[in-house]
Enzyme design. Structure first.
Site, PDB file in Angstrom:
ATOM      1  CE1 TYR A 188      -4.100  -1.843   0.198  1.00 32.72           C
ATOM      2  CE2 TYR A 188      -2.931  -3.172   1.813  1.00 32.72           C
ATOM      3  CZ  TYR A 188      -4.007  -2.988   0.964  1.00 32.72           C
ATOM      4  OH  TYR A 188      -4.986  -3.953   0.872  1.00 32.72           O
ATOM      5  CG  LEU A 189       3.142   2.188   2.958  1.00 30.52           C
ATOM      6  CD1 LEU A 189       4.161   2.014   4.073  1.00 30.52           C
ATOM      7  CD2 LEU A 189       2.287   3.419   3.209  1.00 30.52           C
TER       8      LEU A 189
END
Length: 481
Positions: free
Chosen positions: A439-440
């Site tokens: 997600y990053l």
């Protein structure tokens, strides 16, 4: 697994015993009637001895194993895709074992069966030389589908889900997919305020379906909730996402702890991880929720006029490529960037900067509800060892007042260990890996590393550096998500 807390759980023991009975002979079934009377210590000690023997191997023995593994890698670890030699991901299939799951999964303890050649589907081009099955066996199927990225697939027996062998994360196609994912999230950043204004306006709609969709989108945006997918009843744990929330999963409080319009969430999310949160919401959201709850039973759907298909179709109309997961990626990445700016101090040591990075990552993991599975006895012992080591070093510091350099080195080592211990303590219930890998935007981390001269290997291990090679090559220290 005797040292693991899982084996103390009634559900784990019950499921294990039930599956074990299926494997027993008639004689064994008549003798072994109560798992609580079984003693597995001798087996456990045997495997510990095997593990210890591997550690005690000579250099020559270890070298032979290393050479054999390299030979296997060269034979099975690569494929050719679009005329490029590409590394394959994990080409070894998981051996049989006991299913754990996350949280209190209802199938924990069940036997994961050995995968046979007859379970395997090979996917390759028609003109390629595919791997041969072991002598006397055959593959389930050899197909030639160039519209998918997997090379091998099989169906596991616990949940009936399909497992895949794919290209290594460092491959060209994986890197491109990663890059596209984060670029889509960056496009959302440019229009997110317009979308937020739109769903706020929809809270006042005359149509109930529009109001429900708008409130659900607000939760997905603010709380990084998963959309939730429909599944066959009884097939898996009773897990839900935003669109499948039921009346029993929320409680409304007009006032709580000096805050107005508080919503309390309590449900099992993905992997049976409990999501529990209390948050104040805007008054109109609160009023809409009261409306959605009217004349409903606890087991009724909160958003009875919404599902993930309807929501994602609406999101596609708002922005090309937009899904609920893109909101999650956007909010995770923007949170990391903001937290790194707030937490990093120029005069900090490298260990302190790494602690700041992990705290920023932790803020994202908390947002995304990425909790750890129960810790093993081994990890607990490791923490105890570190704290004991810190105490020993403190004693050394008090005794050593001679040579300044020796004291300084000890102080630096102490500070490093204290940072690590603090990090572990704060990280007991939170799993940082999921958000970091999925997600990053890695360019945020790479830019931070370059700006503050932190060694890249302190943030990404070797496998992660291979996965994010595209970002490491691309990001500059002034990168903005």
């Amino acid at each position: 697994m005797l040292d693991h807390e899982y084996t103390t759980k009634e559900m784990f023991r019950k499921n294990f015993y039930k599956d074990w009975r299926k494997e027993m002979t008639s004689e064994e079934k008549s003798k072994i009637t109560d798992i609580n009377k079984c003693n597995f210590t001798e087996m456990s000690e045997y495997f510990k001895a095997q593990s210890e023997a591997r550690k005690q191997m000579s250099k020559d023995e270890k070298l032979k194993i290393k050479e054999e593994n390299e030979r296997i890698l060269q034979e099975y670890g690569f494929c050719v895709m679009d005329n490029h030699k590409e590394r394959i991901g994990n080409f070894r299939i998981e051996p049989p074992g006991l299913f754990r799951g996350r949280g209190d999964h209802p199938k924990m303890g069940m036997l994961k069966r050995r995968i046979r050649p007859e379970d395997i589907i090979i996917n390759c081009s028609k003109d390629s030389k595919h791997p041969k099955p072991p002598q006397g066996t055959r593959w389930k199927e050899v197909r030639h589908d160039n519209k998918v990225t997997w090379l091998v697939s099989w169906t596991e027996n616990i949940q009936g889900s399909i497992k895949y062998i794919m290209l290594n994360p460092s491959s060209r196609i994986k890197g491109e997919k990663d890059w596209q994912k984060y670029e889509t999230a960056r496009r959302l950043k440019k229009c997110v305020e317009r979308l937020r204004a739109q769903y706020r306006e929809d809270w006042k709609s005359k149509e109930m379906r529009v109001r429900q969709r708008a409130v659900a989108l607000y939760f997905i945006d603010k709380l990084a909730l998963r959309a939730g997918n429909e599944k066959e009843e009884g097939e898996t744990a009773d897990t839900v996402g935003c669109c499948s929330l039921r009346v029993e999963h929320i409680k409304l409080y007009p006032k709580m702890d000096d805050q107005e319009y508080v919503v309390e969430f309590d449900f099992l999310g993905k992997d049976s991880i409990r999501y529990y949160n209390k948050m104040p919401v805007e008054k109109r959201v609160f009023k809409n929720l009261q409306l959605f709850l009217e004349n409903k039973q606890p087991e009724d759907d909160l958003f009875d006029r919404l599902n993930t298909s309807i929501l994602n179709k609406h999101l596609q109309e708002l922005m090309d490529g937009l899904t609920a997961k893109v909101f999650r990626t956007y909010n995770a990445s923007i949170t990391l960037q903001q937290q790194l700016k707030e937490l990093t101090s120029p005069d900090e040591s490298i260990p302190a900067k790494i602690l700041s990075y992990n705290r920023a990552n932790r803020a994202v993991a908390i947002l995304c509800n990425h909790q750890r599975a129960n810790k093993s006895l081994l990890s607990t012992c490791t923490e105890m060892y570190i704290f004991a080591l810190i105490n020993d070093l403190c004693g050394v510091l008090r005794m050593v007042e001679v040579k300044r350099k020796a004291v300084q080195r000890t102080e630096e080592q102490l500070m490093k260990l204290q940072m690590q211990a603090t990090d572990r303590e704060e990280n007991k219930q939170i799993a940082l890996g999921t958000s970091k890998l999925n997600y990053l935007d890695p360019r945020i981390s790479v830019a931070w590393v370059k700006k503050w001269d932190v060694p890249m290997e302190k943030i990404y291990n070797k496998t992660q550096r291979e996965k994010f090679a595209w970002a490491i090559d691309m990001a500059e220290e002034d990168y903005e998500f």
